[in-house]
Design an enzyme around this catalytic site. Structure first.
Site, PDB file in Angstrom:
ATOM      1  N   HIS A 180       0.761  -1.388   0.048  1.00  0.00           N
ATOM      2  CA  HIS A 180       0.109   0.051  -0.124  1.00  0.00           C
ATOM      3  C   HIS A 180       0.994   1.274  -0.019  1.00  0.00           C
ATOM      4  CE1 HIS A 180      -3.672   2.418   0.759  1.00  0.00           C
ATOM      5  NE2 HIS A 180      -3.026   3.210   1.308  1.00  0.00           N
TER       6      HIS A 180
ATOM      7  N   ASP B 253     -14.808   3.396   7.807  1.00  0.00           N
ATOM      8  CA  ASP B 253     -13.616   4.280   7.008  1.00  0.00           C
ATOM      9  C   ASP B 253     -14.222   5.141   5.955  1.00  0.00           C
ATOM     10  OD1 ASP B 253     -11.024   5.204   6.851  1.00  0.00           O
ATOM     11  OD2 ASP B 253     -11.080   4.167   4.873  1.00  0.00           O
TER      12      ASP B 253
ATOM     13  N   ARG C 232     -13.399  13.537   7.121  1.00  0.00           N
ATOM     14  CA  ARG C 232     -12.225  14.173   7.286  1.00  0.00           C
ATOM     15  C   ARG C 232     -11.675  15.178   6.191  1.00  0.00           C
ATOM     16  NH1 ARG C 232      -8.885   9.330   7.566  1.00  0.00           N
ATOM     17  NH2 ARG C 232      -7.300  10.640   7.746  1.00  0.00           N
TER      18      ARG C 232
ATOM     19  N   SER D  44      -7.117   4.383   9.248  1.00  0.00           N
ATOM     20  CA  SER D  44      -7.849   4.186   8.078  1.00  0.00           C
ATOM     21  C   SER D  44      -7.193   3.193   6.916  1.00  0.00           C
ATOM     22  CB  SER D  44      -8.085   5.582   7.407  1.00  0.00           C
ATOM     23  OG  SER D  44      -8.410   5.748   5.941  1.00  0.00           O
TER      24      SER D  44
ATOM     25  N   LYS E 164      -8.406  -1.111   6.354  1.00  0.00           N
ATOM     26  CA  LYS E 164      -8.884  -1.668   5.070  1.00  0.00           C
ATOM     27  C   LYS E 164      -7.844  -2.829   4.563  1.00  0.00           C
ATOM     28  CE  LYS E 164      -8.778   2.508   3.663  1.00  0.00           C
ATOM     29  NZ  LYS E 164      -8.793   3.765   3.119  1.00  0.00           N
TER      30      LYS E 164
END
Ligand code: URA
Length: 432
Positions: free
Chosen positions: A88, A167, A174, A189, A193
């Site tokens: 990620h 999220d 946000r 967050s 995931k």
């Protein structure tokens, strides 16, 4: 009659506002009640701002992450006969690495189940890039995902609505309340995931620099350490690299432009920094998955095996890997203003220019232009001659050029020949 709620949102907000620690019960309740619509947006905004200002302990962040995971379902890849591993990135400009990386890692023996996102603002999104391939489909059912993963070794697709729904709601809030930058909220967050996605191993590419969320190495390291601890505690073998995002990755920023460059890398060519980061991250992903004896990622790029997985992976999702990519109707070239050395080319400014040309969206529901973006003809450190092309802007709507050129104003510096630019290394640090 509905059962009374066990906590009061105002008490939870006051606790964090006054520098207190939230209890496990308070965290579980507030995350769940917000997802159910019992805690109002204005109350969650106040709490998010209190978290941004006053922080959270490791225990609070771990509990918050777990509470977000429990609002949805966890994916299960036990039917896949290879170890799963994923990467990620926290987001940058020209960051197309997932495209060559996922098939490369699959070609070396791991399975890569990757749930990706779309771009927002100046950073690009993997799904927007892949959608520039004619026919390619981002949304798959859980059964289709499993099928593509088993058949090809890699699947890159959109996360379903049932993956950490808390999220999705909180991230949108946000975004409009100035609370994106809170490290506990970014870490929970991303990791909610990734843990719900069910990967066995995870490599985090935490970007640092003008084109990244984290502008300095200190805050990037704090974010990386927080995420590595969350992953490890959840049983996911997790490591993080801090990598440079002062200048765009590779020579392209924009959807189809980045697909073209990724295919060059899969074909054994492409820009050095994209190849280096792809190979480095691939080796980390394989090591985290416990695969040490197989093919090396650099060889998979050279011998055509990564390209072979790419073509099967794209075709499995309806895409035609041989179809020509969309090309922009209009281009505008920016020339080097003087002889010398390109000392600086700012990632953020190139990202904003690409976005203004139509490559990105300002609102979640906007369409992007597949062919829009910025092509670089030189990278920092290169010798340039006055009048040689430095950047080419691509768009279908020429009215967009002026605002894109404004975004680039002051974003590049040609220094006298012989000067030594201060170029940070691509990989700054490794954590985990
Ligand atoms: N990416 C995410 O998924 N969440 C954040 O909070 C920031 C980047």
């Amino acid at each position: 009659m509905a059962a009374p709620e066990p906590f009061d949102a105002v008490d939870v907000i006051r606790t964090k506002r006054d520098h207190g620690e939230l209890s496990d019960g308070q965290i579980d309740w507030v995350v769940d009640a917000y997802t159910r619509g019992v805690v109002a947006d204005e109350q969650m905004s106040a709490l998010a701002m209190a978290i941004l200002l006053n922080g959270m302990t490791r225990r609070e962040i771990a509990r918050w992450t777990d509470a977000m995971i429990r609002t949805g379902r966890r994916m299960d890849w036990s039917a896949v006969d290879r170890p799963t591993t994923d990467k990620h990135s926290t987001g940058g400009v020209g960051d197309k690495i997932t495209l060559p990386l996922a098939p490369t890692v699959a070609a070396c023996g791991a399975a890569v189940p990757q749930l990706s996102g779309r771009g927002l603002g100046h950073t690009g999104g993997t799904l927007d890039k892949l959608e520039s391939i004619p026919g390619w489909r981002a949304s798959l059912s859980a059964d289709e995902m499993l099928g593509v993963l088993r058949d090809t070794g890699a699947v890159v697709c959109a996360a379903g609505d049932d993956l950490a729904p808390a999220d999705k709601k909180l991230y949108a809030l946000r975004d409009v309340t100035g609370t994106v930058e809170a490290i506990p909220l970014i870490a929970s967050s991303i990791m909610s995931k990734k843990i719900a996605e069910g990967t066995g191993a995870l490599v985090l590419d935490v970007k640092v620099g003008s084109g990244a969320f984290m502008k300095d190495v200190g805050s990037a390291r704090e974010l990386a350490e927080t995420m590595v601890a969350l992953g490890t505690d959840a049983g996911v073998r997790t490591v993080a690299l801090l990598t440079n995002m002062e200048t765009p990755l590779g020579l392209t920023a924009g959807n189809a432009l980045e697909v073209r460059e990724s295919v060059e890398v899969l074909d054994g060519g492409g820009p050095d920094d994209v190849v280096e980061l792809t190979v480095t991250l691939a080796r980390e992903m394989l090591a985290a998955a416990g695969i040490s004896a197989g093919k090396d990622p650099a060889d998979a790029l050279k011998d055509g095996s990564a390209m072979d997985v790419w073509r099967r992976m794209i075709a499995a999702q309806g895409g035609d890997p041989s179809a020509p990519l969309p090309a922009a109707r209009e281009t505008h070239t920016v020339l080097a203003p003087a002889d010398g050395l390109l000392a600086w080319l700012d990632a953020y400014q190139v990202g904003v220019a690409a976005w203004r040309l139509g490559a990105g969206r300002a609102r979640k529901d906007e369409d992007v232009q597949a062919a829009a973006g910025v092509e670089l003809h030189a990278k920092p450190g290169a010798v340039v001659r006055a009048g040689q092309p430095l950047l080419t802007l691509h768009t279908d709507e020429p009215a967009r050029f002026d605002r894109a050129l404004e975004a680039l104003d002051g974003g590049y510096v040609v220094a006298p020949a012989g000067s030594r630019p201060d170029l940070p290394p691509l990989v700054i640090d490794r954590i985990g």
